[in-house]
Motif scaffolding. Sequence first.
Motif, short mmCIF file in Angstrom:
data_model
loop_
_atom_site.label_atom_id
_atom_site.label_comp_id
_atom_site.label_asym_id
_atom_site.label_seq_id
_atom_site.Cartn_x
_atom_site.Cartn_y
_atom_site.Cartn_z
N TYR A 181 0.82 -1.21 0.00
CA TYR A 181 0.00 0.00 0.00
C TYR A 181 0.86 1.27 0.00
O TYR A 181 0.37 2.36 0.30
CB TYR A 181 -0.95 0.01 1.20
N ARG B 123 -0.57 5.61 -10.85
CA ARG B 123 -1.48 4.62 -10.28
C ARG B 123 -1.18 4.39 -8.79
O ARG B 123 -2.09 4.20 -7.98
CB ARG B 123 -1.39 3.31 -11.06
N ALA C 148 -3.83 5.13 -5.89
CA ALA C 148 -4.19 4.06 -4.95
C ALA C 148 -3.98 4.51 -3.51
O ALA C 148 -4.81 4.22 -2.62
CB ALA C 148 -3.36 2.81 -5.24
N ASP D 89 -6.85 6.95 -2.65
CA ASP D 89 -8.11 6.20 -2.47
C ASP D 89 -8.14 5.48 -1.13
O ASP D 89 -9.17 5.44 -0.44
CB ASP D 89 -8.29 5.19 -3.60
N THR D 90 -7.00 4.90 -0.76
CA THR D 90 -6.92 4.13 0.48
C THR D 90 -7.05 5.04 1.70
O THR D 90 -7.82 4.75 2.63
CB THR D 90 -5.60 3.36 0.54
N ARG E 231 -11.38 3.61 0.27
CA ARG E 231 -11.38 2.51 -0.69
C ARG E 231 -9.99 1.90 -0.70
O ARG E 231 -9.15 2.27 -1.52
CB ARG E 231 -11.75 3.00 -2.10
N THR F 125 -6.87 0.32 -1.63
CA THR F 125 -6.45 -0.06 -2.98
C THR F 125 -4.94 -0.22 -3.01
O THR F 125 -4.21 0.64 -2.51
CB THR F 125 -6.86 1.01 -4.01
N SER F 126 -4.48 -1.31 -3.62
CA SER F 126 -3.04 -1.47 -3.87
C SER F 126 -2.85 -1.71 -5.36
O SER F 126 -3.62 -2.45 -5.97
CB SER F 126 -2.46 -2.63 -3.06
#
Length: 461
Positions: free
Chosen positions: A291, A317, A321, A324-325, A330, A332-333
């Motif tokens: 992450y 990206r 991510a 978002d995390t 959300r 995301t990895s």
Amino acid sequence: MADHDFDLFVIGAGSGGVRAARVAALSGAKVGVAEEHRAGGTCVIRGCVPKKLMVYASEFAHHFEVAEGYGWTVGESAFDWAKFIAEKDKEIARLSGIYVRNLQNAGAELFHGKARLKDRHTVEIDGHGTVTAAKILIATGGRPWMPHELPGVEHAISSNEVFHLPELPKRMVIAGGGYIAVEFAGIFNGLGVETTLVHRGPNILRGFDDDVRSHVTEEIEKRGVTVLLGCQHAAIEKTATGFLSRLTNGHAVESDVVLFALGREPYVEGLGLEAAGVELDARGAVKVDEYSRTSVDNIWAVGDVTDRINLTPVAIREGHAFADTEFGSRPTSFDHEMVASAVFSQPPIGSVGLSEAEARHKHGGRVDIYLSRFRPMKYAFTGGEERCLIKLVVEQGSEKILGCHVVGPDAPEIIQMAAIALKMGVTKPQWDSTCAVHPTLAEELVTMREKHVPPALGQAA
């Protein structure tokens, strides 16, 4: 937030940092960003974008040659380096301005100055004092590596300075065999510069498929690049007419410019990472988990500074991510498997998945190879010896395509579509069921039926 000036502070306004900052700010977080140079980072300011513009400029000489084969009478032509550089600088300034506006429109605050950590929550910015943040993201990218112990290295330039040469040299020596060195070899050769590529290894483009490596070497030599393998610089000397590169094989090459493109290293110098307890790996990259979290639980890192896959879209990206995390609820990895890449050499390369050697090692040799070399239709009238290469690496049994490699016109455009199929786990029968688009270079991808047996394996069999 009540205890800190910012919810998030980002160190570095390159592609990854800006994406993370914008997404976090749009979610309602208070975000600060520090950049010591210009917004846009390596890609926009001194990497992908200006280099691709140089590739475009350098290809015209070859286009003129091809045009004559099609009946065109090409008149006297000349290249104006100063005009090109001025136009390139205008475009880079425009793009950098877009990065600044995007940050501001999202509500992030941009600080111009080098930032360093004082502790896990405190950032000092040159010219702006200190700020505190609940969360910190390191996105400082990388920088060219130079062999500082080499005698005369002060006479060489890196890939940073090459974009600002005051005039086009007549002769250039490029040290390196990676994609940056190979791209610049094609650029300056295309612009009429007598270009010599010096690489210490047995072949260029380490990490790419071996057939691709040898094919590209042959093709750039056909275009006029002198490739010297198995040697490197022993010293650089200033002469009355330029520079003398003394090589470890006993030879010497004269030039007007010596460009070192020997790879890049994570840019962590002066960031104060030790003050915050952020751990680095053996190569000096910031250690992160899936992450992008570092060894300190409120500090993350994305992009080239982590030395995972050093590509701009990957940094974007990773940054998205992270945001978002941490700010979008959300988790995301980013999946670093099956990431396509392109080399804007001349001819260019598109590659996704495993090389043949990697596949044989990973799958115990149980792979099938489909390989095609051919002259592209575009060059049929020119009488040239240029050849394209298309290669598929397929797992035996499952027939899953493990790797796709293309060398030839538009290869970077072709590989983007191939990457989608490989990411989804396409098999060779599914691939072959696709009807070809004719006449195109890419149709060879879905018409190859005959398996290729390497000479060594064929003899053993």
